[in-house]
Enzyme design. Structure first.
Site, mmCIF file in Angstrom:
data_model
loop_
_atom_site.group_PDB
_atom_site.id
_atom_site.type_symbol
_atom_site.label_atom_id
_atom_site.label_comp_id
_atom_site.label_asym_id
_atom_site.label_seq_id
_atom_site.Cartn_x
_atom_site.Cartn_y
_atom_site.Cartn_z
ATOM 1 N N GLY A 156 38.527 37.882 34.458
ATOM 2 C CA GLY A 156 38.280 39.053 35.282
ATOM 3 C C GLY A 156 39.340 39.224 36.336
ATOM 4 O O GLY A 156 40.404 38.592 36.300
ATOM 5 N N GLU A 207 38.104 33.431 36.168
ATOM 6 C CA GLU A 207 38.217 33.152 34.753
ATOM 7 C C GLU A 207 36.891 32.579 34.281
ATOM 8 O O GLU A 207 36.325 31.691 34.927
ATOM 9 C CB GLU A 207 39.352 32.159 34.511
ATOM 10 N N ASP A 227 29.861 48.995 40.006
ATOM 11 C CA ASP A 227 30.858 48.760 38.956
ATOM 12 C C ASP A 227 30.195 48.746 37.576
ATOM 13 O O ASP A 227 30.440 47.853 36.762
ATOM 14 C CB ASP A 227 31.598 47.444 39.204
#
Length: 466
Positions: free
Chosen positions: A18, A22, A127
């Site tokens: 990301g 990780e 998000d």
């Protein structure tokens, strides 16, 4: 074997990456299962604050993938989640393109169910996108969606970690009011749900600017080809650029979606079964099995000082470095090698004594002889002191003969001094100073103190401005 993190998580292989971390597949030695571990890569204070905010979220819901635990080891920190093997919704759309409307309705209902639990905790996700919607590997069965990645989520009313004129999120999924600098609110998440729904129905990422322009030009846009009108009415309401014209809650959206799905025509079973959610993680690497690490050889143990010979088994039968039920390692005691004894002066040998018989029991036995000794108040059977004449007995002595005292020079030859008992490794003695345990390294103390200072400053600021 993989790297052991904080004495509990054994990192197996990387499965994703990301913006700030990780994701690894890891074996949890305490819970005896595989988990997804997100390792923080950035070490600045801003990323650390986001990490603390994400790992602090605890929501137990079947359609929410929230952190379950966290750990820190020197310069690294991580938190763990359930291991979801079916990839993301982005993978599914990339494999099949547009999805059947009834399957889209099922996935939307699960997403809204998880979002209802998140909003109930006062959290705005900020998000929502296909890459953050993970799927269990259910094959051709009923799909199971889970909302993940709360790295930029914020509680309603909390202090923001970004500047006022800076927008956080993924371009294309912003609500129009976010671009105007509005405070985070629940309808912004619902707008992103509408964009995801149109992505699933068309197989392509929609142009949010074109959608906003069509609303401003002609009002309610027409449904794309192949999308049922009842389902499109729900999606179009979510995409309304005016937040007052959108659904206000995820619960209200679920009710409208359920009513739309009831009037949809039944699709053939072959259409719904044509979409298969496969396993995207892959097999375990060498050295790992379904039940954890596979030990192909026994753990190495240090050799003692006895020439490398085999050591006796432990009395408790435990293996060196075994794991306890609390997740900590139980270390085996150090091996009992033969330590180097302290050199002692070698006694000077003397010529053999005269054949005159002397009582051997007259000399007290020492511990190092390793022979059974005769108690002082007992006489050896068949050897009375009256029949033996001590070598150094005075001629005028009468009565029961006392225990003779050998000559001083003769004692040094017949009875050497006691050998020092070798110390037991790991055992403290009266002359061994207590060892102090080392504290945490400076690389851990400084970031933690800085984080505490920042949190304290944010709290003071919130109290002053309240």
């Amino acid at each position: 074997m993989g790297e052991l993190f904080a004495g509990r998580y054994e990192l197996v292989d990387p499965i994703g990456r990301g913006g700030v971390g990780e994701v690894w597949r890891a074996w949890d030695h305490r819970r005896r299962r595989y988990a997804a571990a997100k390792v923080l890569l950035q070490r600045d204070a801003h990323a650390l604050l986001r990490f603390v905010r994400e790992q602090a979220l605890r929501i137990d819901h079947p359609h929410v993938l929230a952190p379950t635990s966290w750990a820190a080891d020197d310069e690294k920190v991580l938190f763990t989640m359930d291991l979801v093997r079916g990839g993301s919704l982005a993978h599914l759309i990339g494999d099949y393109g547009s999805l059947p409307p009834r399957l889209v309705g099922t996935l939307l209902d699960q997403l809204l169910a998880g979002l209802t639990a998140v909003h109930a905790e006062g959290v705005v996700h900020r998000d929502i996108k296909p890459a953050n919607l993970l799927l269990e590997a259910t094959g051709r069965g009923r799909p199971h969606l889970r909302l993940s990645d709360f790295g930029i989520s914020v509680r309603s009313g909390d202090a923001r970690l970004t500047e006022t004129n800076y927008v956080v999120g993924t371009p294309g999924y912003f609500a129009p009011e976010q671009l105007s600098g509005a405070e985070p609110d629940f309808p912004q998440d619902l707008y992103a749900v509408g964009v995801v729904a149109m992505y699933m129905l068309t197989g392509a990422k929609p142009d949010s600017e074109a959608l906003t322009a069509s609303y401003l030009a002609g009002g309610f846009p027409s449904a794309p080809k192949g999308v049922p009108h009842p389902l499109w009415q729900v999606v179009a309401t979510l995409l309304n650029p005016d937040p007052d014209g959108r659904f206000r809650t995820a619960t209200g959206t679920r009710k409208a979606l359920a009513a739309a799905l009831e009037v949809l025509p039944d699709a053939p079973a072959a259409v719904d079964e044509s979409v298969e959610v496969l396993d995207h993680i892959g097999p375990l690497p060498q050295g790992f099995g379904p039940d954890g690490p596979v030990r192909t050889e026994p753990p190495r143990r240090p050799q003692g000082g006895n020439g490398g010979g085999s050591h006796a088994a432990r009395a408790d039968g435990g293996a060196q470095g075994s794991m306890s039920t609390t997740g900590s390692f139980v270390l085996a005691p150090p091996e009992r090698g033969t330590p180097t004894p302290t050199p002692t002066p070698t006694p000077t040998p003397t010529p053999p004594a005269t054949p005159t018989p002397t009582p051997t029991s007259a000399v007290p036995q020492q511990v190092h002889d390793r022979q059974p000794s005769v108690p002082a108040h007992q006489e050896p059977a068949g050897r009375p002191w009256a029949t033996q004449a001590p070598v150094h007995q005075a001629p005028h002595h009468q009565g029961p003969a006392p225990a003779p005292v050998p000559a001083q020079g003769h004692v040094s030859a017949a009875v050497p001094g006691p050998e020092p008992v070798p110390p037991v490794p790991g055992q403290r003695t009266a002359h061994t100073p207590a060892q102090r345990r080392p504290g945490p390294p400076v690389k851990v103390v400084v970031p933690v103190l800085f984080l505490a200072a920042v949190c304290f400053a944010v709290g003071v600021w919130a109290l002053v401005t309240a």
